[in-house]
Design an enzyme around this catalytic site. Structure first.
Site, PDB file in Angstrom:
ATOM      1  N   GLN A 167      53.889  -5.389   5.984  1.00 56.44           N
ATOM      2  CA  GLN A 167      54.116  -6.510   4.971  1.00 56.44           C
ATOM      3  C   GLN A 167      52.512  -7.113   6.069  1.00 56.44           C
ATOM      4  OE1 GLN A 167      55.187  -6.004   1.789  1.00 56.44           O
ATOM      5  NE2 GLN A 167      53.984  -8.001   1.927  1.00 56.44           N
TER       6      GLN A 167
ATOM      7  N   HIS B  98      48.624  -6.734   5.780  1.00 58.03           N
ATOM      8  CA  HIS B  98      47.734  -7.233   4.890  1.00 58.03           C
ATOM      9  C   HIS B  98      47.319  -8.585   4.921  1.00 58.03           C
ATOM     10  CE1 HIS B  98      49.263  -5.753   1.039  1.00 58.03           C
ATOM     11  NE2 HIS B  98      50.270  -5.401   1.482  1.00 58.03           N
TER      12      HIS B  98
ATOM     13  N   GLU C 153      59.620 -12.148  -1.999  1.00 60.02           N
ATOM     14  CA  GLU C 153      58.793 -11.278  -3.076  1.00 60.02           C
ATOM     15  C   GLU C 153      59.459 -10.020  -2.521  1.00 60.02           C
ATOM     16  OE1 GLU C 153      54.815 -10.900  -1.836  1.00 60.02           O
ATOM     17  OE2 GLU C 153      54.140 -10.052  -3.482  1.00 60.02           O
ATOM     18  N   HIS C 154      59.793  -9.334  -1.528  1.00 65.42           N
ATOM     19  CA  HIS C 154      60.218  -8.824  -2.016  1.00 65.42           C
ATOM     20  C   HIS C 154      61.280  -8.353  -0.356  1.00 65.42           C
ATOM     21  CE1 HIS C 154      55.545  -7.177  -1.285  1.00 65.42           C
ATOM     22  NE2 HIS C 154      56.255  -6.219  -2.359  1.00 65.42           N
TER      23      HIS C 154
ATOM     24  N   ASP D 265      55.158  -0.510  -3.573  1.00 63.69           N
ATOM     25  CA  ASP D 265      53.610  -1.001  -3.651  1.00 63.69           C
ATOM     26  C   ASP D 265      53.112   0.290  -3.997  1.00 63.69           C
ATOM     27  OD1 ASP D 265      53.773  -3.458  -2.578  1.00 63.69           O
ATOM     28  OD2 ASP D 265      52.885  -2.255  -0.393  1.00 63.69           O
TER      29      ASP D 265
ATOM     30  N   HIS E 165      58.785 -36.043 -42.433  1.00 63.95           N
ATOM     31  CA  HIS E 165      59.949 -34.915 -42.324  1.00 63.95           C
ATOM     32  C   HIS E 165      60.910 -34.465 -43.698  1.00 63.95           C
ATOM     33  CE1 HIS E 165      57.563 -34.385 -38.833  1.00 63.95           C
ATOM     34  NE2 HIS E 165      58.063 -33.344 -38.543  1.00 63.95           N
TER      35      HIS E 165
END
Lengths: 430, 430
Positions: free
Chosen positions: B259, B262, B327-328, B361, B420
């Protein structure tokens, strides 16, 4: 003068394209002012809310109490006639029953390799619902936003609503209570959005903010997006009525005017293959307009943004409908079902001659929060899905990792992500 | 120095809250510049694209041709080794098989009154996919975005990608072709987003834009939102690994580093109930860092944003996980399944000791486009749902209108919407 187009005219394509591009709202430049309001609420919390509420809504929210009390809700029930209360309860039950059917199911399966995949849906924990004050303070919208959130399982639903001069709409309180809203805060505007997104001493932050609002509220929602989730940014409402000549022109005129009375920027469009019918509807719109209390609003909307589109055949309708991507679509024709199958872009479709769009506004059971301004090309009406999120799930055993791992290592290396490759290869001793 | 927290410490709650609030990205003030780019592309079309591409990417896009040619795609296949191509094809097949299972079904039913309700899903017609250049030009992301769009039935998928000095990443072309992308445009930046949203002489506008990008691309997506749909605004990636002491520290360290490599703003967090294991992982991270080509990036991420959170018991994990909303999420423990049932907020969960996040991934089949920066509290990973929209359907006959209509009239009157009410009452002669 209401626009008239005909597919038989040589310049139809140009005029229709220009009509599609019409902007119905002047964009207001409030971004900088909203940015300052959000920054002050973040920095000063309740003190900023008190000051802004004093300035914009002219009352002391500290003295009144941030939260609406149970006794005020009881008083609102007292002030509501039995018929209206029963109608709200009927609407709530129908909305609830329909939205329960939208609940997605969790999935877990094994593929051919035995790898386990799946997903699990869980509700958002806390949602804020903005309810506008003044003209657009609609109890039906409270139901349409809050009931799906409850069905999804949202634990905390917080309404914020401006109360100019401290006055609340009792029907909003009753609708909120019927819908199971957790708390109602007496604040509005960009400052309320800031408080929902970031929290203050007395207000716990939420995870998502939904509900319509003016330019300030919309700008604030855009700015806090990311910190919290938001729903769509709603524009002025619109209806497209596709009607053959077998309809009663008084009914169709009434449907066009129901949309037009919302707002001078609302839009009502009639599409028909019958020129005489088109003229009958146009005449009937003028006649009915005279009887309406909101004739000025409805008249301006019809004159400035209304349109009558004449088709050579209803076969031409689907392509044009998809380009218009209307929020509301009435198919008042004998072939409603077969037309429906050929349409891709519309928020909600009302089939046949006995389904006026207004039924969907209140008691149909489907949601009346729908994509406007041609956004039905890419988005959907509000549903329980807006209050849920999906966790994806993956599980491999060592044998499956051995089967799939080498391809992952190959791709990681191709992308220059060495550590990615190592996270797999270290487990495989490769 | 990587942060260490322990739930046993008296100041844990304060420190954890501060950790949650950490911003990992400096916000870049590009709004005004992006607004100008969009306005120029709208006004001048291809001419503006040519100028911006000359200025930012240093080549003549008119001479090169806006669209990538089939011959270039063939050349890209030639330049790709068989192993990488096979890995891309495996990934594509697995992503496709998994996303097919996400396809929702249309519904039509009658309620107790006989009223027909339902909905129909249709694909978005045209989607733009932004593929970043440089470091973040990942063929795997092309698959993850384009394959679900194809599965949903999107007819036109247009990739835009910056090609600095005219150079294209051949693997992006191959992945796009394998995924069934319709066209690839040699432009990037805010100008590409503007072209996708508004169209130019040579580029037809799309209905929705997805895919990651830098600050300029993200600002442009926010600004065109409404004109077109957009996906989430992705932030730097993150992983939370929950691991008991039975794991191999070298495996867990490798996952944290995958991770971290990145981006210097990426975040890797280890949560464990075993202090000795935590120290073993920390030591192993330092050891493995020395061997990485991207050691500088991964080291900065781990030092600045990484964290080790010691628990007294794994029972403490679910509450903290939900607050982090990672996220993960790797659950490398014996009780992964029971932990999973107690978690609400995570983008994707990887169960057991043999499911490194990296599998997800590339070749797991589930999507790697996932909510970052705690937005798993309110949003989900990319799916076929992002490429579909739902039309709601309602149909009443005259008897059903008679049954439900009066309640609609009551609510319309309560909301002051006379027209209406009339749209219903005129059909009922009431």
């Amino acid at each position: 003068m209401t626009l008239r187009l005909s597919t038989a005219d040589a310049d139809f394509e140009d005029r229709f394209t220009a009509f599609l591009a019409t902007k119905r709202e002047a964009s207001q430049e409030v971004d900088a002012a909203v940015r300052e309001i959000i920054a002050r609420v973040r920095a000063e919390g309740d003190r900023a809310l008190k000051e802004y509420t004093k300035r914009f809504d002219r009352f002391d929210v500290e003295k009144a109490g941030m939260r609406v009390e149970r006794s005020e809700i009881e008083a609102a029930y007292e002030a509501t006639d039995a018929e209206t209360r029963a109608a709200l309860e009927l609407a709530k039950e129908r909305i609830e029953a329909h939205h329960r059917r939208q609940m997605p199911t969790d999935t877990r399966y094994k593929d051919a390799l035995g790898v386990e995949l799946g997903w699990r849906w869980t509700p958002i924990s806390a949602v804020g619902l903005y309810v506008p004050g003044g003209l657009a303070s609609y109890p039906s919208s409270v139901l349409m936003n809050a009931v799906p959130a409850r069905v999804a399982g949202v634990e905390r639903i917080t309404i914020t609503t401006p109360t100019p001069d401290g006055r609340l709409n009792p029907l909003v309180l009753v609708a909120a209570d019927i819908a199971g809203v957790t708390e109602i805060l007496r604040i509005g505007g960009a400052q309320a959005i800031a408080a929902l997104a970031h929290g203050t001493e007395t207000i716990a932050p939420v995870d998502k903010i939904v509900g319509p609002g003016n330019a300030w509220v919309s700008a604030a929602k855009r700015q806090v997006f990311g910190q919290v989730g938001i729903d769509m940014i709603a524009g002025p409402s619109e209806v497209l009525v596709v009607a053959d000549g077998e309809n009663d022109p008084t009914w169709i005129a009434a449907d066009l005017l129901a949309q037009a009375e919302h707002d001078t920027a609302a839009q009502s469009i009639l599409m028909t293959d019958d020129p005489a019918f088109a003229e009958a509807v146009a005449a009937e719109v003028e006649r009915q307009l005279k009887q309406l209390s909101r004739a000025e609003i409805a008249g301006a909307s019809w004159r400035d943004f209304g349109a009558i589109i004449l088709l050579r055949s209803l076969e031409e309708a689907p392509t044009l409908i998809d380009r218009l991507a209307p929020e509301h679509l009435e198919l008042a024709t004998a072939q409603a079902e077969s037309l429906l199958q050929r349409i891709r872009n519309a928020g909600a479709v009302f089939l046949g001659r006995h389904t006026p769009e207004v039924i969907g506004d209140y008691v149909g059971g489907s949601n009346h929060v729908l994509p406007t301004a041609r956004s039905a090309r890419f988005s959907s009406g509000l549903s329980v899905m807006d209050f849920l999120k999906r966790m994806s799930i993956l599980r491999l055993d060592s044998g499956q990792l051995r089967a799939l791992g080498p391809a992952a290592v190959t791709l990681a290396r191709a992308e220059g992500l060495e550590a990615h490759g190592r996270a797999v290869s270290i487990r495989l001793n490769i």
